[in-house]
Design an enzyme around this catalytic site. Structure first.
Site, PDB file in Angstrom:
ATOM      1  N   LYS A 131      -6.887  -0.910  10.704  1.00 21.57           N
ATOM      2  CA  LYS A 131      -8.163  -1.339  11.285  1.00 21.57           C
ATOM      3  C   LYS A 131      -8.008  -1.931  12.671  1.00 21.57           C
ATOM      4  O   LYS A 131      -8.836  -1.692  13.550  1.00 21.57           O
ATOM      5  CB  LYS A 131      -8.835  -2.342  10.358  1.00 21.57           C
ATOM      6  CG  LYS A 131      -7.955  -3.514   9.977  1.00 21.57           C
ATOM      7  CD  LYS A 131      -8.580  -4.378   8.912  1.00 21.57           C
ATOM      8  CE  LYS A 131      -7.593  -5.411   8.381  1.00 21.57           C
ATOM      9  NZ  LYS A 131      -6.546  -4.810   7.544  1.00 21.57           N
ATOM     10  N   ILE A 179     -13.587   1.293  -1.374  1.00 16.68           N
ATOM     11  CA  ILE A 179     -15.015   1.615  -1.291  1.00 16.68           C
ATOM     12  C   ILE A 179     -15.233   2.810  -0.364  1.00 16.68           C
ATOM     13  O   ILE A 179     -14.885   2.740   0.811  1.00 16.68           O
ATOM     14  CB  ILE A 179     -15.822   0.416  -0.776  1.00 16.68           C
ATOM     15  CG1 ILE A 179     -15.579  -0.817  -1.639  1.00 16.68           C
ATOM     16  CG2 ILE A 179     -17.308   0.754  -0.732  1.00 16.68           C
ATOM     17  CD1 ILE A 179     -16.188  -2.086  -1.079  1.00 16.68           C
ATOM     18  N   VAL A 223       0.829  -1.209   0.000  1.00 17.46           N
ATOM     19  CA  VAL A 223       0.000   0.000   0.000  1.00 17.46           C
ATOM     20  C   VAL A 223       0.860   1.254   0.000  1.00 17.46           C
ATOM     21  O   VAL A 223       0.640   2.187  -0.783  1.00 17.46           O
ATOM     22  CB  VAL A 223      -0.958   0.006   1.208  1.00 17.46           C
ATOM     23  CG1 VAL A 223      -1.746   1.319   1.259  1.00 17.46           C
ATOM     24  CG2 VAL A 223      -1.904  -1.182   1.140  1.00 17.46           C
ATOM     25  N   LYS A 260     -13.167  -4.479  11.504  1.00 20.78           N
ATOM     26  CA  LYS A 260     -13.915  -3.568  10.634  1.00 20.78           C
ATOM     27  C   LYS A 260     -15.341  -3.377  11.138  1.00 20.78           C
ATOM     28  O   LYS A 260     -15.897  -2.277  11.066  1.00 20.78           O
ATOM     29  CB  LYS A 260     -13.916  -4.108   9.211  1.00 20.78           C
ATOM     30  CG  LYS A 260     -12.523  -4.148   8.593  1.00 20.78           C
ATOM     31  CD  LYS A 260     -12.486  -4.897   7.272  1.00 20.78           C
ATOM     32  CE  LYS A 260     -11.089  -4.929   6.680  1.00 20.78           C
ATOM     33  NZ  LYS A 260     -11.003  -5.707   5.428  1.00 20.78           N
TER      34      LYS A 260
END
Length: 442
Positions: A107, A138, A17, A207
């Site tokens: 998270k 998203i 990432v 999450k």
């Protein structure tokens, strides 16, 4: 007019990432500057292995001293993509104390210590954004806490782990067993060498805690989330689901209780009707289904993991935080005013699909029905499985004399349903509970 002095960004972590974040910051520099109103400059990259070649990153920016990097007084935003609890927690807190806003994809940390991190951000007048922590690319956190800020959210239910969805989708579409599907996911890079966090539901539970906290304006920690993994799901379970017009997904479900006085958060495999929008989510994709008073039903869908999708969410937060920095404002912080209690799993109202291996003798169905009645659980349907059907108890019998009975219940508390299953295990006529799965989304 664009400010000429650049906003300086420190990047913690340069893996899958982090490297994508750095690449996009470089290749889209002009567009980002136009959208923000000032240039953004990568001022430092903290890594564990400085000798590794990192394409497109000036080696002079690379450091192993993350603490010194976040303490620099000229850093405007710290982007944390290293994951885990420590040293991420200390580094984020230190960054906030030294006047930098933070964008994180962590998270696990947010689910465990989100309240403390939000408090630190508020104390020091900084932003804490974490869109990438829940569902990759998203847009979900911002719609929940901003677009739906004037609405009352009642339920959030979704597929928030791409690895598990790939495995279950493969089992559904090909008839593969769990291990076979997991091996394929690993070979394709969807599953880690140690897939425990994914397949045992730890990732989804973190999450779920974040989503529940935002949706219900209540502090929900990871320990508050009921969690069950999917390693026991079998091809036989999928066959049973198909007979009901369902499929199986690992779901994160956060909802208000019927009286609205508490909330629940849980992660577990469940059968859902093929007519439900989540049933059509294939492969490694994620989707979250939101139900609210005014907006009604909404679904957010897209890639939930991977370097580029996650980096997209990180960069979206970076743009928002930088804009706030220029205007001297901060974005939404923690909203926990409702302070609703989190009810235990036993209070959840749901349905069960139960497959029993029973003795081939008269009266079995009557005994089973009695146990359900004693626990206040109503039976919706009884289905038969096996090669040869007996004529007495509506129980299916195979060629070895083994009998199989499938019971689907009406809605009842999870405590009553699990108590029923435990009582069934103790019956002499019940040789085993082959499977037990909740039914959702109806």
């Amino acid at each position: 007019m664009m400010r000429t002095r650049p906003l300086k960004v420190a990047l913690l972590g340069c893996g899958v990432v982090g490297s994508e974040v750095a690449r996009i910051m470089t290749t889209h520099a002009d567009d980002l500057a136009a959208r923000i109103g000032a240039p953004v400059e990568l001022a430092g990259v903290a890594v564990r292995r400085p000798s590794k070649v990192r394409q497109g990153i000036d080696p002079a920016l690379v450091t192993t001293d993350a603490t010194a990097l976040v303490k620099r007084g000229d850093i405007d935003v710290v982007v944390e993509v290293i994951g885990g609890i420590e040293p991420a927690r200390t580094l984020i807190t230190t960054a906030l104390e030294h006047g930098a806003s933070v964008v994180s994809a962590n998270k696990a940390l947010l689910a465990q210590d989100g309240a403390a991190l939000h408090a630190a951000a508020e104390e020091h007048g900084q932003d804490l954004y974490y869109e990438a922590a829940v569902a990759g690319a998203i847009p979900l956190i911002r719609p929940l806490r901003e677009s739906l800020a004037g609405d009352k959210i009642n339920r959030v239910m979704g597929i928030v782990n791409g690895t598990t969805n790939f495995i279950l989708d493969k089992m559904d579409s090909t008839g593969a067993g769990y291990q076979e599907a997991l091996d394929e996911a690993t070979a394709l890079g969807y599953a880690e060498a140690d897939p425990t966090a994914d397949v045992e539901g730890f990732d989804a539970a973190a999450k779920a805690a974040i989503l529940a906290g935002i949706a219900f304006h209540t502090r929900v920690r990871l320990d508050d989330v009921h969690r069950e993994g999917m390693t026991e799901v079998t091809a036989a379970d999928f066959a049973s689901a198909k007979e009901m017009g369902c499929t199986i997904k690992l779901l994160a479900i956060c909802e208000r209780t019927a009286d609205g006085q508490s909330v629940t958060a849980r992660v577990h495999p469940a059968m859902i009707p093929l007519s439900h929008p989540l049933a059509s989510v294939r492969g490694a994709y994620n989707a979250v289904f939101v139900e609210s008073d005014a907006a009604g039903q909404l679904m957010f869908y897209g890639p939930g993991a991977g370097g580029s999708p996650t980096a997209s969410a990180v960069l979206g937060d970076l743009v928002a935080v930088c804009r706030n920095r220029l205007s001297g404002a901060t974005g939404p912080g923690e909203s926990a005013y409702a302070a609703l209690p989190v009810s235990p799993m036993g209070d959840v109202v749901t349905r069960y699909h139960i497959s029993l291996d029973v003795a081939d003798k008269p009266g079995v169905l009557a005994q089973v029905a009695t146990v359900f009645a004693e626990h206040g659980v109503s039976i919706d349907t009884v289905r038969q499985q096996g090669r040869n059907q007996s004529s007495g108890d509506a129980v299916a019998v195979d060629q070895d004399g083994e009998a199989s009975l499938v019971v689907v219940t009406h809605r009842a508390s999870d405590a009553a349903l699990s108590g029923t299953v435990e009582a069934l295990r103790k019956l002499d006529t019940v040789r085993g509970v082959a499977s037990m799965m909740r039914v959702e989304g109806e």
